[in-house]
Design a protein around this motif. Structure first.
Motif, PDB file in Angstrom:
ATOM      1  N   ASP A  58       0.736  -1.224  -0.087  1.00  0.00           N
ATOM      2  CA  ASP A  58       0.027   0.029   0.243  1.00  0.00           C
ATOM      3  C   ASP A  58       0.926   1.132  -0.082  1.00  0.00           C
ATOM      4  OD1 ASP A  58      -2.431   1.297   0.060  1.00  0.00           O
ATOM      5  OD2 ASP A  58      -3.033   0.689   2.024  1.00  0.00           O
ATOM      6  N   ILE A  59       0.374   2.424  -0.575  1.00  0.00           N
ATOM      7  CA  ILE A  59       1.003   3.512  -0.690  1.00  0.00           C
ATOM      8  C   ILE A  59       0.025   4.592   0.127  1.00  0.00           C
ATOM      9  CG2 ILE A  59       2.286   5.397  -1.836  1.00  0.00           C
ATOM     10  CD1 ILE A  59       3.074   3.190  -4.050  1.00  0.00           C
ATOM     11  N   SER A  60       0.371   5.703   0.723  1.00  0.00           N
ATOM     12  CA  SER A  60      -0.486   6.422   1.257  1.00  0.00           C
ATOM     13  C   SER A  60      -0.672   7.756   0.472  1.00  0.00           C
ATOM     14  CB  SER A  60       0.040   7.294   2.658  1.00  0.00           C
ATOM     15  OG  SER A  60       1.275   8.013   2.178  1.00  0.00           O
ATOM     16  N   PRO A  61      -1.732   8.489   0.606  1.00  0.00           N
ATOM     17  CA  PRO A  61      -1.808   9.455  -0.285  1.00  0.00           C
ATOM     18  C   PRO A  61      -0.578  10.635   0.061  1.00  0.00           C
ATOM     19  CG  PRO A  61      -3.767   9.317   0.949  1.00  0.00           C
ATOM     20  CD  PRO A  61      -2.815   8.196   1.700  1.00  0.00           C
ATOM     21  N   VAL A  62      -0.527  11.531  -0.700  1.00  0.00           N
ATOM     22  CA  VAL A  62       0.700  12.443  -0.764  1.00  0.00           C
ATOM     23  C   VAL A  62       0.274  13.475   0.228  1.00  0.00           C
ATOM     24  CG1 VAL A  62       2.176  14.203  -2.015  1.00  0.00           C
ATOM     25  CG2 VAL A  62       1.157  11.841  -3.118  1.00  0.00           C
ATOM     26  N   TYR A  63       1.322  13.874   1.092  1.00  0.00           N
ATOM     27  CA  TYR A  63       1.024  15.038   2.057  1.00  0.00           C
ATOM     28  C   TYR A  63       2.006  16.017   1.847  1.00  0.00           C
ATOM     29  CZ  TYR A  63      -2.636  12.867   4.725  1.00  0.00           C
ATOM     30  OH  TYR A  63      -3.710  12.202   5.257  1.00  0.00           O
ATOM     31  N   GLU A  64       1.724  17.177   1.815  1.00  0.00           N
ATOM     32  CA  GLU A  64       2.797  18.216   1.757  1.00  0.00           C
ATOM     33  C   GLU A  64       2.970  18.722   3.337  1.00  0.00           C
ATOM     34  OE1 GLU A  64       4.005  21.908  -0.906  1.00  0.00           O
ATOM     35  OE2 GLU A  64       1.789  21.468  -0.788  1.00  0.00           O
ATOM     36  N   THR A  65       4.154  19.031   3.682  1.00  0.00           N
ATOM     37  CA  THR A  65       4.651  19.010   5.053  1.00  0.00           C
ATOM     38  C   THR A  65       5.569  20.195   5.218  1.00  0.00           C
ATOM     39  OG1 THR A  65       6.144  17.536   5.419  1.00  0.00           O
ATOM     40  CG2 THR A  65       3.765  16.806   5.718  1.00  0.00           C
ATOM     41  N   ALA A  66       5.203  20.925   6.454  1.00  0.00           N
ATOM     42  CA  ALA A  66       6.419  22.091   6.833  1.00  0.00           C
ATOM     43  C   ALA A  66       7.616  21.257   7.167  1.00  0.00           C
ATOM     44  CB  ALA A  66       5.816  22.661   7.918  1.00  0.00           C
ATOM     45  N   PRO A  67       8.992  21.638   6.898  1.00  0.00           N
ATOM     46  CA  PRO A  67      10.028  21.069   7.533  1.00  0.00           C
ATOM     47  C   PRO A  67       9.961  20.720   8.843  1.00  0.00           C
ATOM     48  CG  PRO A  67      10.445  22.954   5.860  1.00  0.00           C
ATOM     49  CD  PRO A  67       9.166  22.825   6.052  1.00  0.00           C
ATOM     50  N   VAL A  68      10.425  19.678   9.600  1.00  0.00           N
ATOM     51  CA  VAL A  68      11.021  19.655  10.970  1.00  0.00           C
ATOM     52  C   VAL A  68      12.633  19.314  11.045  1.00  0.00           C
ATOM     53  CG1 VAL A  68      10.551  17.976  12.777  1.00  0.00           C
ATOM     54  CG2 VAL A  68       8.587  18.369  11.050  1.00  0.00           C
ATOM     55  N   GLY A  69      12.943  19.920  12.135  1.00  0.00           N
ATOM     56  CA  GLY A  69      14.365  19.823  12.401  1.00  0.00           C
ATOM     57  C   GLY A  69      15.091  20.969  12.621  1.00  0.00           C
ATOM     58  N   PRO A  70      16.348  21.089  12.596  1.00  0.00           N
ATOM     59  CA  PRO A  70      17.399  22.168  12.966  1.00  0.00           C
ATOM     60  C   PRO A  70      17.518  23.303  11.815  1.00  0.00           C
ATOM     61  CG  PRO A  70      18.515  20.343  12.312  1.00  0.00           C
ATOM     62  CD  PRO A  70      17.179  19.877  12.545  1.00  0.00           C
ATOM     63  N   VAL A  71      16.978  23.060  10.530  1.00  0.00           N
ATOM     64  CA  VAL A  71      17.236  23.802   9.484  1.00  0.00           C
ATOM     65  C   VAL A  71      15.610  24.155   9.042  1.00  0.00           C
ATOM     66  CG1 VAL A  71      17.987  24.185   7.148  1.00  0.00           C
ATOM     67  CG2 VAL A  71      19.243  22.564   8.640  1.00  0.00           C
ATOM     68  N   GLU A  72      15.302  25.359   9.567  1.00  0.00           N
ATOM     69  CA  GLU A  72      13.849  25.875   9.490  1.00  0.00           C
ATOM     70  C   GLU A  72      13.731  26.516   7.911  1.00  0.00           C
ATOM     71  OE1 GLU A  72      12.804  28.369  12.544  1.00  0.00           O
ATOM     72  OE2 GLU A  72      13.470  26.981  14.209  1.00  0.00           O
ATOM     73  N   GLU A  73      14.660  27.259   7.582  1.00  0.00           N
ATOM     74  CA  GLU A  73      14.516  27.852   6.159  1.00  0.00           C
ATOM     75  C   GLU A  73      14.544  26.830   5.030  1.00  0.00           C
ATOM     76  OE1 GLU A  73      13.376  31.069   5.646  1.00  0.00           O
ATOM     77  OE2 GLU A  73      13.279  31.087   7.901  1.00  0.00           O
ATOM     78  N   HIS A 138      11.962   3.478  13.961  1.00  0.00           N
ATOM     79  CA  HIS A 138      12.724   4.638  13.851  1.00  0.00           C
ATOM     80  C   HIS A 138      12.708   5.449  15.151  1.00  0.00           C
ATOM     81  CE1 HIS A 138      13.626   8.661  12.255  1.00  0.00           C
ATOM     82  NE2 HIS A 138      14.274   8.151  11.079  1.00  0.00           N
ATOM     83  N   PRO A 139      13.763   6.040  15.603  1.00  0.00           N
ATOM     84  CA  PRO A 139      13.701   6.777  16.937  1.00  0.00           C
ATOM     85  C   PRO A 139      12.883   7.981  16.835  1.00  0.00           C
ATOM     86  CG  PRO A 139      15.726   6.879  15.543  1.00  0.00           C
ATOM     87  CD  PRO A 139      15.095   6.092  14.784  1.00  0.00           C
ATOM     88  N   ARG A 140      12.404   8.693  15.821  1.00  0.00           N
ATOM     89  CA  ARG A 140      11.850   9.883  15.888  1.00  0.00           C
ATOM     90  C   ARG A 140      10.416   9.588  15.424  1.00  0.00           C
ATOM     91  NH1 ARG A 140      16.664  10.542  15.357  1.00  0.00           N
ATOM     92  NH2 ARG A 140      16.683  10.952  13.026  1.00  0.00           N
ATOM     93  N   ALA A 141       9.830   8.492  14.688  1.00  0.00           N
ATOM     94  CA  ALA A 141       8.843   8.377  13.977  1.00  0.00           C
ATOM     95  C   ALA A 141       7.427   8.593  14.950  1.00  0.00           C
ATOM     96  CB  ALA A 141       8.646   6.867  13.637  1.00  0.00           C
ATOM     97  N   HIS A 142       7.616   8.332  16.025  1.00  0.00           N
ATOM     98  CA  HIS A 142       6.493   8.536  16.977  1.00  0.00           C
ATOM     99  C   HIS A 142       6.249  10.111  17.499  1.00  0.00           C
ATOM    100  CE1 HIS A 142       9.839   8.794  19.556  1.00  0.00           C
ATOM    101  NE2 HIS A 142       8.990   9.509  20.687  1.00  0.00           N
ATOM    102  N   GLN A 143       7.234  11.074  16.966  1.00  0.00           N
ATOM    103  CA  GLN A 143       6.969  12.392  17.028  1.00  0.00           C
ATOM    104  C   GLN A 143       6.743  13.202  15.918  1.00  0.00           C
ATOM    105  OE1 GLN A 143      11.082  12.754  18.388  1.00  0.00           O
ATOM    106  NE2 GLN A 143      10.550  12.582  20.498  1.00  0.00           N
ATOM    107  N   ARG A 144       6.446  12.413  14.712  1.00  0.00           N
ATOM    108  CA  ARG A 144       6.501  13.062  13.411  1.00  0.00           C
ATOM    109  C   ARG A 144       5.339  12.786  12.786  1.00  0.00           C
ATOM    110  NH1 ARG A 144      12.870  11.562  11.146  1.00  0.00           N
ATOM    111  NH2 ARG A 144      13.643  13.219  12.123  1.00  0.00           N
ATOM    112  N   ALA A 145       4.557  13.958  12.541  1.00  0.00           N
ATOM    113  CA  ALA A 145       3.217  13.999  11.878  1.00  0.00           C
ATOM    114  C   ALA A 145       3.271  13.563  10.509  1.00  0.00           C
ATOM    115  CB  ALA A 145       2.557  15.446  12.102  1.00  0.00           C
ATOM    116  N   PHE A 146       4.460  13.822   9.886  1.00  0.00           N
ATOM    117  CA  PHE A 146       4.477  13.465   8.365  1.00  0.00           C
ATOM    118  C   PHE A 146       4.598  12.128   8.284  1.00  0.00           C
ATOM    119  CE2 PHE A 146       8.917  14.553   9.627  1.00  0.00           C
ATOM    120  CZ  PHE A 146       9.650  13.421   9.059  1.00  0.00           C
TER     121      PHE A 146
END
Length: 188
Positions: A58-73, A138-146
């Motif tokens: 299966d493949i999910s629908p495509v989502y557009e997401t704001a960047p997460v992490g140390p590089v905001e721009e 994955h160590p951060r999967a539970h924190q990532r909405a994307f």
């Protein structure tokens, strides 16, 4: 002489055969925020589809997401989740994910920076593993909405081993930067 039993094969435990490897459900998170983002996602799916002993379920629908992490721009990402079944070892799956990234010229000079393609191995069955090369889940999967939002779209019963059901984990995650893009489609 005994009678032939056409159902005898049903009593056969294939996991006890020498050399047999169990099929496990594998979850990948794929994202891109440089160049032709949709084409990069499609290319990653195509290369996963061509991986021996890996079958995309299966493949999910495509989502557009704001960047997460140390590089905001940086530009927004397109993200998908791919569920597959495989007998490949977790380190082989990681190597395949990294080879796919390399094929699309992924660089790692700026951790958390913009990238043509990011292919993360989220889970391999119910494996829990922590080595210098790989941590499962994955160590951060539970924190990532994307990761959680598109995963829940294709598997309402999804769970991260030792962490809980995706639907419950999602309650503690900010989903404001996650937008479903039904106008963008990945071919299975």
């Amino acid at each position: 002489m005994t009678d032939f039993n056409p159902n005898a094969h049903l009593d056969f435990d294939v996991d006890t055969l020498s050399g047999m490897v169990p099929i496990r459900q594998v979850v990948f998170s794929i994202g891109s925020n440089l160049g032709d983002r949709l084409a990069y996602l499609q290319g990653a799916v195509d290369l996963l589809r061509n991986t021996p002993t890996l079958s995309i379920a299966d493949i999910s629908p495509v989502y557009e997401t704001a960047p997460v992490g140390p590089v905001e721009e940086q530009p927004d990402f397109l993200n998908i989740i791919v569920r597959a079944d495989s007998t490949l070892a977790s380190l082989v799956l990681l190597e395949r994910a990294q080879a796919i990234e390399k094929n699309f010229l992924r660089t790692r000079e700026v951790p958390g920076g913009a990238r043509t393609l990011d292919v993360d191995l989220i889970t391999v069955g119910d494996r829990i593993k922590e080595t210098p090369e790989l941590t499962l889940p994955h160590p951060r999967a539970h924190q990532r909405a994307f990761v959680l939002v598109p995963w829940l779209d294709i598997d309402p019963d999804a769970a991260l081993p030792a962490l809980g059901r995706v639907a419950e984990l999602l309650r503690d995650v900010d989903t404001s930067g996650v937008r479903r893009r039904d106008d963008l489609v990945i071919d299975l």
